[in-house]
Design a protein around this motif. Structure first.
Motif, PDB file in Angstrom:
ATOM      1  N   MET A  20       0.819  -1.191   0.000  1.00 45.67           N
ATOM      2  CA  MET A  20       0.000   0.000   0.000  1.00 45.67           C
ATOM      3  C   MET A  20       0.863   1.255   0.000  1.00 45.67           C
ATOM      4  O   MET A  20       0.498   2.243  -0.588  1.00 45.67           O
ATOM      5  N   PHE A  21       2.029   1.190   0.677  1.00 41.09           N
ATOM      6  CA  PHE A  21       2.918   2.346   0.702  1.00 41.09           C
ATOM      7  C   PHE A  21       3.353   2.700  -0.715  1.00 41.09           C
ATOM      8  O   PHE A  21       3.417   3.852  -1.092  1.00 41.09           O
ATOM      9  N   GLY A  22       3.659   1.674  -1.482  1.00 42.88           N
ATOM     10  CA  GLY A  22       4.129   1.882  -2.843  1.00 42.88           C
ATOM     11  C   GLY A  22       3.096   2.595  -3.695  1.00 42.88           C
ATOM     12  O   GLY A  22       3.430   3.496  -4.467  1.00 42.88           O
ATOM     13  N   ILE A  23       1.841   2.204  -3.554  1.00 43.04           N
ATOM     14  CA  ILE A  23       0.768   2.826  -4.334  1.00 43.04           C
ATOM     15  C   ILE A  23       0.647   4.301  -3.977  1.00 43.04           C
ATOM     16  O   ILE A  23       0.527   5.161  -4.851  1.00 43.04           O
ATOM     17  N   THR A  24       0.692   4.600  -2.696  1.00 35.55           N
ATOM     18  CA  THR A  24       0.589   5.987  -2.247  1.00 35.55           C
ATOM     19  C   THR A  24       1.749   6.812  -2.763  1.00 35.55           C
ATOM     20  O   THR A  24       1.560   7.918  -3.267  1.00 35.55           O
ATOM     21  N   LEU A  25       2.945   6.271  -2.678  1.00 37.25           N
ATOM     22  CA  LEU A  25       4.113   7.013  -3.144  1.00 37.25           C
ATOM     23  C   LEU A  25       4.090   7.208  -4.651  1.00 37.25           C
ATOM     24  O   LEU A  25       4.422   8.293  -5.148  1.00 37.25           O
ATOM     25  N   VAL A  26       3.693   6.189  -5.378  1.00 36.42           N
ATOM     26  CA  VAL A  26       3.591   6.328  -6.830  1.00 36.42           C
ATOM     27  C   VAL A  26       2.574   7.400  -7.180  1.00 36.42           C
ATOM     28  O   VAL A  26       2.805   8.228  -8.072  1.00 36.42           O
ATOM     29  N   ALA A  27       1.461   7.424  -6.472  1.00 38.24           N
ATOM     30  CA  ALA A  27       0.442   8.441  -6.718  1.00 38.24           C
ATOM     31  C   ALA A  27       0.983   9.846  -6.435  1.00 38.24           C
ATOM     32  O   ALA A  27       0.752  10.778  -7.215  1.00 38.24           O
ATOM     33  N   LEU A  28       1.717   9.988  -5.342  1.00 41.72           N
ATOM     34  CA  LEU A  28       2.303  11.290  -5.016  1.00 41.72           C
ATOM     35  C   LEU A  28       3.314  11.725  -6.070  1.00 41.72           C
ATOM     36  O   LEU A  28       3.326  12.880  -6.503  1.00 41.72           O
ATOM     37  N   LEU A  29       4.147  10.802  -6.488  1.00 40.75           N
ATOM     38  CA  LEU A  29       5.143  11.130  -7.506  1.00 40.75           C
ATOM     39  C   LEU A  29       4.490  11.426  -8.848  1.00 40.75           C
ATOM     40  O   LEU A  29       4.919  12.337  -9.562  1.00 40.75           O
ATOM     41  N   ALA A  30       3.452  10.690  -9.205  1.00 44.50           N
ATOM     42  CA  ALA A  30       2.742  10.941 -10.457  1.00 44.50           C
ATOM     43  C   ALA A  30       2.088  12.328 -10.434  1.00 44.50           C
ATOM     44  O   ALA A  30       2.163  13.068 -11.415  1.00 44.50           O
ATOM     45  N   ALA A  31       1.471  12.667  -9.307  1.00 47.51           N
ATOM     46  CA  ALA A  31       0.856  13.990  -9.186  1.00 47.51           C
ATOM     47  C   ALA A  31       1.905  15.082  -9.304  1.00 47.51           C
ATOM     48  O   ALA A  31       1.692  16.099  -9.976  1.00 47.51           O
ATOM     49  N   SER A  32       3.054  14.869  -8.698  1.00 42.90           N
ATOM     50  CA  SER A  32       4.147  15.844  -8.806  1.00 42.90           C
ATOM     51  C   SER A  32       4.594  15.993 -10.247  1.00 42.90           C
ATOM     52  O   SER A  32       4.800  17.112 -10.733  1.00 42.90           O
ATOM     53  N   ALA A  33       4.747  14.879 -10.938  1.00 43.63           N
ATOM     54  CA  ALA A  33       5.196  14.920 -12.331  1.00 43.63           C
ATOM     55  C   ALA A  33       4.184  15.635 -13.216  1.00 43.63           C
ATOM     56  O   ALA A  33       4.558  16.467 -14.054  1.00 43.63           O
ATOM     57  N   ILE A  34       2.913  15.331 -13.037  1.00 44.72           N
ATOM     58  CA  ILE A  34       1.874  15.975 -13.847  1.00 44.72           C
ATOM     59  C   ILE A  34       1.869  17.475 -13.605  1.00 44.72           C
ATOM     60  O   ILE A  34       1.833  18.271 -14.546  1.00 44.72           O
ATOM     61  N   LEU A  35       1.924  17.867 -12.364  1.00 50.32           N
ATOM     62  CA  LEU A  35       1.927  19.295 -12.054  1.00 50.32           C
ATOM     63  C   LEU A  35       3.188  19.973 -12.574  1.00 50.32           C
ATOM     64  O   LEU A  35       3.154  21.102 -13.047  1.00 50.32           O
ATOM     65  N   TRP A  36       4.303  19.283 -12.496  1.00 55.42           N
ATOM     66  CA  TRP A  36       5.554  19.857 -12.980  1.00 55.42           C
ATOM     67  C   TRP A  36       5.508  20.024 -14.498  1.00 55.42           C
ATOM     68  O   TRP A  36       5.969  21.027 -15.035  1.00 55.42           O
ATOM     69  N   LEU A  37       4.955  19.049 -15.176  1.00 54.04           N
ATOM     70  CA  LEU A  37       4.872  19.126 -16.630  1.00 54.04           C
ATOM     71  C   LEU A  37       3.936  20.243 -17.085  1.00 54.04           C
ATOM     72  O   LEU A  37       4.074  20.753 -18.191  1.00 54.04           O
ATOM     73  N   ARG A  38       3.035  20.621 -16.243  1.00 55.06           N
ATOM     74  CA  ARG A  38       2.109  21.714 -16.561  1.00 55.06           C
ATOM     75  C   ARG A  38       2.633  23.044 -16.023  1.00 55.06           C
ATOM     76  O   ARG A  38       1.881  23.970 -15.781  1.00 55.06           O
ATOM     77  N   HIS A  39       3.946  23.163 -15.885  1.00 54.42           N
ATOM     78  CA  HIS A  39       4.539  24.337 -15.250  1.00 54.42           C
ATOM     79  C   HIS A  39       4.254  25.642 -15.986  1.00 54.42           C
ATOM     80  O   HIS A  39       4.328  26.715 -15.415  1.00 54.42           O
ATOM     81  N   ASP A  40       3.918  25.579 -17.270  1.00 54.56           N
ATOM     82  CA  ASP A  40       3.630  26.801 -18.011  1.00 54.56           C
ATOM     83  C   ASP A  40       2.241  27.349 -17.683  1.00 54.56           C
ATOM     84  O   ASP A  40       1.958  28.515 -17.927  1.00 54.56           O
TER      85      ASP A  40
END
Length: 79
Positions: free
Chosen positions: A1-21
């Motif tokens: 379960m920890f892995g799923i939560t961390l992957v979700a957090l990292l995915a959200a970070s990546a999506i937000l970072w990619l939308r930096h403009d």
């Protein structure tokens, strides 16, 4: 379960970072980054401090699961 939560957090970070403009609230990115770094940066010399830091950031079901596993995590990291 920890892995799923961390992957979700990292995915959200990546999506937000990619939308930096676009105008995006940077708060969630900062929180996700801090949580990911705290989780993956447990120092074997200060394992309890790292686990306590993560517990201070955890909420909901993740907090409950992390609390239940905290002593075991410390023991493994300190080996």
């Amino acid at each position: 379960m920890f892995g799923i939560t961390l992957v979700a957090l990292l995915a959200a970070s990546a999506i937000l970072w990619l939308r930096h403009d676009e105008e995006v609230d940077r708060g969630p990115v900062a929180v996700a980054t801090e949580r990911a770094v705290s989780f993956f940066s447990l120092d074997h010399r200060h394992a309890r401090d790292g686990v306590d830091k993560m517990l201070s950031l955890a909420t909901g079901k993740f907090n409950e699961e992390y609390v239940a596993e905290a002593d075991q995590i410390v023991a493994v990291v300190e080996k």
